[in-house]
Design a protein around this motif. Structure first.
Motif, short mmCIF file in Angstrom:
data_model
loop_
_atom_site.label_atom_id
_atom_site.label_comp_id
_atom_site.label_asym_id
_atom_site.label_seq_id
_atom_site.Cartn_x
_atom_site.Cartn_y
_atom_site.Cartn_z
N GLY A 235 0.80 -1.22 0.00
CA GLY A 235 0.00 0.00 0.00
C GLY A 235 0.83 1.26 0.00
N GLY A 236 0.12 2.39 0.01
CA GLY A 236 0.76 3.70 0.05
C GLY A 236 0.04 4.62 1.00
N LYS A 237 0.69 5.74 1.36
CA LYS A 237 0.10 6.67 2.30
C LYS A 237 0.63 8.08 2.08
CE LYS A 237 3.36 4.65 5.60
NZ LYS A 237 3.45 3.83 6.82
N LEU A 238 -0.14 9.07 2.55
CA LEU A 238 0.20 10.48 2.45
C LEU A 238 0.06 11.11 3.83
CD1 LEU A 238 -1.97 11.39 -0.68
CD2 LEU A 238 0.45 10.78 -0.68
N GLY A 239 0.83 12.17 4.07
CA GLY A 239 0.71 12.85 5.35
C GLY A 239 1.82 13.85 5.56
#
Length: 205
Positions: A116-120
């Motif tokens: 998966g991937g994520k932003l923040g």
């Protein structure tokens, strides 16, 4: 900005929890490798160290997971051989607060692979007070496996890549030489790679 981000995360958390078939709470710890890069004619590096944190995952079905995550790492940052700037060697804390999604690949009742991937946000803080804390938009990727010993308890192992984004014309996170900024061009030279593991506590809806 921070208050808006916190409000968004809280609203997202309640909304996801209401629709989730299962909720997972996973305290984690692991190891992050050094992140070194060339900058301004010299060299900069974030040292390696142990990281700590936690994940809060919401699964609307068996193949998708939406996840909130936080991680913390205490390390050192240094620069050397940068023309016109004094060398830096200082205590540093790195914080990541992210939201993202994982694609789940169940292979049995007990084992599930995921990617998966994520932003923040990524924050570089200096406990000695010699530089200002800096927060940047950040991107992350992860992949690993979950193994469930029972319906409620499991183990999670994963690899992580984290990219704090530094836009064109910005300075490096810390400015060596008492105000001499180090220029970069349009992308993040900082790539942090590491491994984490944790104990999963799964709550059924």
């Amino acid at each position: 900005m921070k208050k808006l981000l916190l409000a968004f995360l809280l609203i997202s958390t309640f909304g996801l929890a209401a629709k989730a078939q299962s909720v997972e709470i996973t305290p984690i710890t692991g190891y992050t490798f050094p992140a070194g890069f060339n900058v301004g004619g010299g060299r900069a590096q974030l040292e390696d160290g142990q990281n700590w944190g936690g994940n809060l995952g919401f699964s609307p079905n068996s193949f998708v997971e939406v996840e909130l995550s936080y991680s913390y790492m205490a390390t050192r940052a240094w620069t050397s051989r940068i023309p016109g700037a004094a060398n830096v060697d200082t205590r540093t804390q790195i914080h990541y607060a992210m939201i993202g999604a994982n694609r789940l690949f169940p292979v049995s009742e007990k084992a599930t692979f995921f990617t998966g991937g994520k932003l923040g946000t990524g924050t570089l803080a200096f406990p000695n007070g010699d530089y200002r804390s800096q927060t940047r938009f950040s991107v992350g990727f992860q992949g690993g496996v979950k193994y469930y010993a029972s319906e409620r308890i499991g183990i999670r192992l994963q690899a992580n890549l984290m990219f704090p984004i530094i836009s064109s014309g910005a300075s490096l996170w810390w400015s060596p030489g008492g105000g001499t900024a180090v220029g970069v061009t349009g992308w993040s030279p900082i790539v942090q790679f590491g491994f984490t593991g944790g104990l999963i506590f799964r709550l059924q809806q």
